[in-house]
Design a protein around this motif. Sequence first.
Motif, PDB file in Angstrom:
ATOM      1  N   MET A   1      38.986  41.567  44.397  1.00 38.12           N
ATOM      2  CA  MET A   1      38.694  42.878  43.808  1.00 38.12           C
ATOM      3  C   MET A   1      38.831  43.950  44.889  1.00 38.12           C
TER       4      MET A   1
ATOM      5  N   LEU B   1      37.979  49.363  42.637  1.00 42.80           N
ATOM      6  CA  LEU B   1      37.421  48.678  41.475  1.00 42.80           C
ATOM      7  C   LEU B   1      35.952  48.321  41.718  1.00 42.80           C
ATOM      8  N   ILE B   2      35.628  47.913  42.950  1.00 45.65           N
ATOM      9  CA  ILE B   2      34.236  47.588  43.290  1.00 45.65           C
ATOM     10  C   ILE B   2      33.365  48.831  43.101  1.00 45.65           C
TER      11      ILE B   2
ATOM     12  N   SER C   1      33.954  51.511  41.291  1.00 45.94           N
ATOM     13  CA  SER C   1      33.895  51.876  39.876  1.00 45.94           C
ATOM     14  C   SER C   1      32.899  51.004  39.126  1.00 45.94           C
ATOM     15  N   THR C   2      32.933  49.696  39.427  1.00 45.38           N
ATOM     16  CA  THR C   2      32.036  48.755  38.747  1.00 45.38           C
ATOM     17  C   THR C   2      30.586  48.986  39.155  1.00 45.38           C
TER      18      THR C   2
ATOM     19  N   GLU D   1      29.288  51.729  40.168  1.00 42.60           N
ATOM     20  CA  GLU D   1      28.873  52.986  39.546  1.00 42.60           C
ATOM     21  C   GLU D   1      28.446  52.758  38.098  1.00 42.60           C
ATOM     22  N   SER D   2      29.223  51.955  37.367  1.00 40.65           N
ATOM     23  CA  SER D   2      28.896  51.661  35.970  1.00 40.65           C
ATOM     24  C   SER D   2      27.594  50.881  35.859  1.00 40.65           C
ATOM     25  N   LEU D   3      27.421  49.890  36.730  1.00 45.66           N
ATOM     26  CA  LEU D   3      26.220  49.057  36.690  1.00 45.66           C
ATOM     27  C   LEU D   3      24.960  49.866  36.983  1.00 45.66           C
TER      28      LEU D   3
ATOM     29  N   LEU E   1      29.576  41.060  40.839  1.00 44.80           N
ATOM     30  CA  LEU E   1      30.893  41.479  41.330  1.00 44.80           C
ATOM     31  C   LEU E   1      31.691  40.343  41.965  1.00 44.80           C
TER      32      LEU E   1
ATOM     33  N   THR F   1      30.235  45.023  49.289  1.00 44.31           N
ATOM     34  CA  THR F   1      29.327  45.700  48.369  1.00 44.31           C
ATOM     35  C   THR F   1      28.629  46.874  49.040  1.00 44.31           C
TER      36      THR F   1
END
Length: 199
Positions: free
Chosen positions: A1, A5-6, A8-9, A11-13, A30, A37
């Motif tokens: 990843m 993308l990390i 973005s993910t 941020e969503s979490l 992740l 991270t």
Amino acid sequence: MDNKLIKSTVESLLFINEKPIEMNELRQILETDKKETVQALEELIQEYKQRKSGVCIVKVAGGYQMCSAPENEPWVKRMCQERSKQKLSIASLETLAIVAYKQPITRIEIEAIRGVNIDGVMRKLSELGLVKIIGRKDVVGKPFLYATTRKFLEYFGINSLMDLPKLEDFIALAEKEKIPSNCENNSDENVAAKEEVKQ
């Protein structure tokens, strides 16, 4: 990843979670190592700061959480106060302060400090999840020992008990007539509580 993308993910979490997310949980979801991270989190934190975003990422109760920017606290607090229907009484706040600074502590010891019966107050604080029983004191009668909870840290927006304000500043809150509590949005609740602590 890849890094984008990390970020973005992450941020969503953080956005969809009302409570702080610990590093280990983020890594498991992740499937990334700690270095990747942490890098993603640090970059997000800096990006929010650079563009003066209305949200920020903070470390709370051993995890990471998205909340409103400190400079917007007056308006967030106003909204939270308007929505708030349930308030912590002065008696509850005083009792909570004693538990926070003297824990672990028994009900009798708290009553000795406050000079009044606290059965109802302790029941309310327990129902709100701000205090809990952690054992019994090794004395005659084996009374319950009380301590603050993780929710207490989340409510006041602090990472650990070491971050508590000075005792005299905390007790000064008892002079406030209204203490917002149980706001519908957890992030708003944290900000409002932190604003009261600062004052």
